[in-house]
Design a protein around this motif. Structure first.
Motif, short mmCIF file in Angstrom:
data_model
loop_
_atom_site.label_atom_id
_atom_site.label_comp_id
_atom_site.label_asym_id
_atom_site.label_seq_id
_atom_site.Cartn_x
_atom_site.Cartn_y
_atom_site.Cartn_z
N ALA A 31 0.84 -1.21 0.00
CA ALA A 31 0.00 0.00 0.00
C ALA A 31 0.87 1.25 0.00
CB ALA A 31 -0.92 -0.01 1.21
N ARG A 32 1.93 1.20 0.77
CA ARG A 32 2.83 2.36 0.84
C ARG A 32 3.45 2.62 -0.53
NH1 ARG A 32 7.92 3.00 0.71
NH2 ARG A 32 8.40 0.77 0.77
N ARG A 33 3.88 1.54 -1.19
CA ARG A 33 4.53 1.72 -2.50
C ARG A 33 3.53 2.15 -3.58
NH1 ARG A 33 6.76 -3.54 -3.80
NH2 ARG A 33 7.42 -2.60 -5.75
N MET A 34 2.30 1.69 -3.48
CA MET A 34 1.28 2.16 -4.44
C MET A 34 1.16 3.67 -4.33
SD MET A 34 -1.84 -0.55 -3.93
CE MET A 34 -1.50 -2.31 -3.94
N LYS A 35 1.04 4.11 -3.09
CA LYS A 35 0.86 5.53 -2.84
C LYS A 35 2.10 6.30 -3.32
CE LYS A 35 -1.73 8.68 -1.24
NZ LYS A 35 -2.89 9.09 -2.00
N ALA A 36 3.29 5.76 -3.01
CA ALA A 36 4.53 6.45 -3.39
C ALA A 36 4.64 6.57 -4.91
CB ALA A 36 5.73 5.71 -2.81
N LEU A 37 4.10 5.59 -5.61
CA LEU A 37 4.15 5.63 -7.07
C LEU A 37 3.19 6.68 -7.64
CD1 LEU A 37 5.38 4.14 -9.53
CD2 LEU A 37 3.48 2.52 -9.40
N TRP A 51 -1.13 -5.26 -9.71
CA TRP A 51 -0.04 -4.68 -8.93
C TRP A 51 1.22 -5.53 -9.05
CZ3 TRP A 51 2.24 -0.74 -6.99
CH2 TRP A 51 3.18 -0.86 -5.96
N ARG A 52 1.06 -6.84 -8.85
CA ARG A 52 2.24 -7.71 -8.92
C ARG A 52 1.88 -8.98 -9.67
NH1 ARG A 52 4.11 -7.04 -3.88
NH2 ARG A 52 2.39 -8.32 -3.15
N GLN A 53 2.81 -9.43 -10.50
CA GLN A 53 2.63 -10.68 -11.23
C GLN A 53 2.53 -11.84 -10.23
OE1 GLN A 53 5.60 -11.22 -14.25
NE2 GLN A 53 5.02 -13.34 -14.70
N HIS A 78 1.49 -13.53 -16.70
CA HIS A 78 0.94 -12.20 -16.99
C HIS A 78 1.69 -11.16 -16.18
CE1 HIS A 78 -1.91 -8.93 -17.32
NE2 HIS A 78 -2.73 -9.66 -18.05
N ALA A 79 2.28 -10.18 -16.86
CA ALA A 79 3.06 -9.15 -16.17
C ALA A 79 2.19 -8.29 -15.26
CB ALA A 79 3.76 -8.26 -17.18
N GLY A 80 2.83 -7.63 -14.33
CA GLY A 80 2.17 -6.65 -13.47
C GLY A 80 3.04 -5.41 -13.37
N LEU A 81 2.67 -4.49 -12.49
CA LEU A 81 3.54 -3.34 -12.25
C LEU A 81 4.81 -3.79 -11.54
CD1 LEU A 81 1.05 -0.56 -11.03
CD2 LEU A 81 2.16 -0.74 -13.26
N ASN A 82 4.70 -4.90 -10.82
CA ASN A 82 5.85 -5.47 -10.14
C ASN A 82 6.03 -6.92 -10.56
OD1 ASN A 82 6.74 -3.36 -8.02
ND2 ASN A 82 4.51 -3.40 -7.88
N ASN A 121 8.84 -9.11 -6.53
CA ASN A 121 8.47 -7.85 -5.89
C ASN A 121 9.35 -6.66 -6.28
OD1 ASN A 121 6.62 -6.42 -4.45
ND2 ASN A 121 7.61 -6.71 -2.46
N LEU A 122 10.21 -6.82 -7.27
CA LEU A 122 10.92 -5.63 -7.77
C LEU A 122 10.04 -4.97 -8.82
CD1 LEU A 122 14.59 -6.92 -7.99
CD2 LEU A 122 13.57 -5.35 -6.31
N PRO A 123 10.14 -3.65 -8.96
CA PRO A 123 9.29 -2.98 -9.94
C PRO A 123 9.58 -3.46 -11.36
CG PRO A 123 10.37 -1.39 -8.49
CD PRO A 123 10.96 -2.73 -8.17
N ASP A 124 8.53 -3.71 -12.13
CA ASP A 124 8.69 -4.03 -13.55
C ASP A 124 8.62 -2.72 -14.33
OD1 ASP A 124 8.98 -5.49 -15.86
OD2 ASP A 124 7.51 -7.02 -15.28
N THR A 125 8.86 -2.78 -15.63
CA THR A 125 9.05 -1.53 -16.40
C THR A 125 7.83 -0.62 -16.35
OG1 THR A 125 8.33 -2.67 -18.36
CG2 THR A 125 10.70 -2.52 -18.02
N ALA A 126 6.63 -1.19 -16.25
CA ALA A 126 5.43 -0.34 -16.30
C ALA A 126 5.34 0.60 -15.10
CB ALA A 126 4.18 -1.20 -16.38
#
Ligand code: GAL
Length: 646
Positions: free
Chosen positions: A21-27, A354-356, A365-369, A373-378
């Protein structure tokens, strides 16, 4: 425009939630959709609800400052429910159940399931309806996905008979309307009518049309029951449903009217490219970008369906898992797709997911992470989008477009039920017209057949089979594609032949049609240029001099005052000339947009989206002298987005 993501707390250890949740907000995300597949965790055993985990998940997201879109979990009835009530399963045309172990294994007409869906929706809405972080509800998930609108269950049969009686009053009227004297198909009572399944050869098209209309209405009825509960228990929240791309199995215009507060749809440009009708060469060319008009078409369609309010509930963030091939988007493409939605007026774009997930059906299927749990390109692209949006200011002001394309789901069914030529597809034709209009740089509203057309200067009906007439402004130009008005509402040939009620306005009638196999075309000339009509050709009776002729001397395109009629499946030359004529006559300014660029104007901003190679937008004549660049470059590279104002 806001950004969000789809999140499945039930897929991850609780220890990860706070950080997620914190990282969603930070993004920079502000919305999160949850819950739509969580039934087996919400109610693990019949009648035993397990709320604490969901209470905590919602609180964690709310505490981080995120707003929640809560899904009702009815797309995934749990195993115990299916075992207790096998009658909820949908039946295929041969009466075989479609079974548990994936999703959407329910029949819209099942009385038992309607009750169960009421029960779980009530429980959920009682629990969270007043939660301050819950701002929106999504009913179910992708109604009709995986070919689930139609089910041949006993409940569906019984409800179909009631529907027929309501529509026709007595069975003689039905026999008459359908022409059941043909092949001795007459019925003596409504109780004798079955769904059109497993017949020896084709059933009566009027019968199939009635069945499709009925089945479409069942989807709405299913949604309505949930929506009514949510409205009562969660006042002030928006209700939506996440519709799909290239999906026509139910009438979305009829569905949406007074049923949702806004429309949302799930945009997977690369997956859709693989699935749709394009030739191989286009599938290769646009493999990493998606077709330049596909997402835009749906943005404009769903904006109309949502009466101006719409969003993207699921945005492709990387490779998906369900195409025949699943390439990665070009770097920058996820940002382009997001900004394109903004330019078409979306209220939000939410990434799926949010995460694959490392397990089950969608592990590829890709996700934002990434699964680790490392960020993916999106993730980075989403952050860039927010910077661009900040430069663009408020995009929420919406103006009616000057051009309307009237899209009719029933026309899609009609040409599907009776194509009369294998490659005849209404949606593909509608899309061709849309593409043609976009090449002139037009902003387009896609509207329904019942919508009021006041204020449009150009109205296009790409071939609306059952067209009761066009109620446009007196001064509007109207373009009619082939097969417009070629059937009555009950699927027969109109008395005065096609285009039926539009014959007088068009100044012609269609005396015969033919369909053309691949490789067979009919050539002709328009404005001194040669054209070749594939797939479909009509023979016209008219006193008008045609503005395009086939080589056998018959007319191919006619203009009667403000009405243009195209009597074939138009190739690019025919379409461009026919539309340009109407465009000019409507007094609209035509741009000459480069092939792989698309533009969209909103407020005083113009957005250009580059689906092709490097391009100079000034040299191409798109950016006028004195324009101020708000974002991007005059020479965008592939996947570049340029925004300017004059
Ligand atoms: C959508 C669906 C999601 C997920 C996604 C994968 O059709 O709503 O649940 O399956 O596709 O791309």
């Amino acid at each position: 425009m806001k950004l969000g993501c789809c999140y499945y707390p039930e897929h991850w250890p609780e220890s990860m939630w706070v950080d997620d949740a914190r990282r969603m907000k930070a993004l920079g995300l502000s919305l999160v959709r949850i819950g739509e597949f969580a039934w087996s965790r919400i109610e693990p055993d019949p009648g035993r609800y397990d709320w604490p985990w969901l209470d905590r998940a919602i609180q964690v997201l709310a505490d981080a400052g995120l707003k929640i879109i809560l899904g009702t979990p009815t797309a995934t009835p749990p195993k115990w429910l299916v075992d207790a009530h096998p009658d909820i399963l949908p039946l295929d045309p041969h009466g075989h159940p479609r079974t548990f172990a994936s999703r959407r294994h329910y029949c819209f007409s099942s009385k038992t399931y309607l009750e169960e869906s009421k029960r779980i929706t009530t429980a959920l809405a009682e629990r969270y309806g007043a939660h301050p972080a819950v701002v929106m509800w999504q009913t179910d998930n992708e109604f009709g996905c995986h070919d689930t609108v139609i089910s041949y269950s006993d409940d569906a049969r019984a409800a179909f008979r009631v529907w027929l009686e309501d529509r026709y009053g007595d069975v003689r009227t039905l026999n008459e309307a359908w022409g059941n004297v043909f092949w001795s198909m007459e019925y003596r009572s409504f109780d004798e009518v079955d769904p059109p399944a497993a017949t020896v050869t084709e059933p009566n098209p009027a019968h199939v049309m009635a069945w499709r209309r009925f089945s479409s209405g069942q989807v709405r009825r299913f949604h309505d029951v949930q929506a009514a509960i949510i409205r009562r228990l969660s006042p002030g929240r928006d209700i939506t449903h996440n519709f799909m791309g290239h999906f026509t199995e139910f009438d979305h215009h009829a569905f949406a009217k007074d049923a949702i507060d806004l429309a949302t749809w799930d945009s997977y440009p690369l997956g859709f490219l693989e699935q749709a009708w394009w030739p191989e060469a286009d599938k290769v060319r646009f493999a990493r970008t998606g077709h330049p008009d596909f997402a835009a078409f749906h943005h404009d369609l769903y904006r109309g369906i949502g009466r101006g309010r719409w969003g993207i509930m699921e945005q492709q963030p990387g490779p998906v898992n369900w195409g025949a091939y699943n390439p990665a988007p070009l770097p920058g493409m996820v940002a382009l797709w997001t900004l394109e939605a903004a330019a078409h007026g979306a209220e939000f774009v939410s990434y799926f997911r949010w995460r694959q997930a490392p397990f089950a059906q969608e592990q590829m299927h890709a996700g934002l992470n990434r699964p680790d749990n490392l960020p993916d390109t999106a993730s980075e692209e989403a952050a860039n989008v927010l910077q661009t949006l900040a430069k663009c200011g408020d995009l929420s002001a919406r103006k009616q477009a000057e051009v309307a394309l009237v899209y009719d789901y029933e026309a899609e069914w009609a040409t599907n039920i009776q194509p009369q030529g294998r490659r005849y597809n209404y949606s593909e034709l509608a899309f061709l017209f849309y593409e043609g209009l976009r090449r002139f740089g037009a902003n387009i509203d896609i509207v329904g057949p019942q919508d009021v057309l006041t204020g449009y200067r150009l109205v296009v009906l790409p071939g609306n089979t059952m067209c009761p007439g066009v109620k446009a402004d007196n001064a509007a130009q109207i373009v009619l594609g082939p097969r417009t008005g070629s059937k009555t509402a009950e699927f027969s040939i109109p008395e005065g032949l096609a285009p039926g009620t539009l014959a007088e306005e068009a100044g012609l009638r269609v005396r015969r049609v033919e369909s053309l196999r691949p490789g067979l075309t009919v050539a002709g000339s328009i404005a001194g240029e040669r054209f070749e009509a594939p797939r479909w050709r009509e023979f016209i009776e008219s006193d008008l001099p045609p503005i395009a002729t086939f080589d056998d001397g018959e007319g191919a395109v006619f203009r009667n005052g403000q009405v243009t009629y195209i009597a074939c499946w138009p190739d690019c030359t025919t379409l461009t000339h026919a539309l340009a004529g109407a465009f000019d006559a409507a007094g609209l300014v035509r741009a000459d947009v480069p092939e792989a660029v698309r533009i969209r104007r909103t407020g005083d901003l113009t957005f250009a989206f580059n689906y092709g190679e490097n391009i100079d937008l000034q040299a191409a004549g798109l950016i006028p002298e004195g324009a101020r660049i708000v974002s991007g470059s005059v020479r965008p590279g592939p996947a570049g987005v340029t925004v300017w104002t004059i």
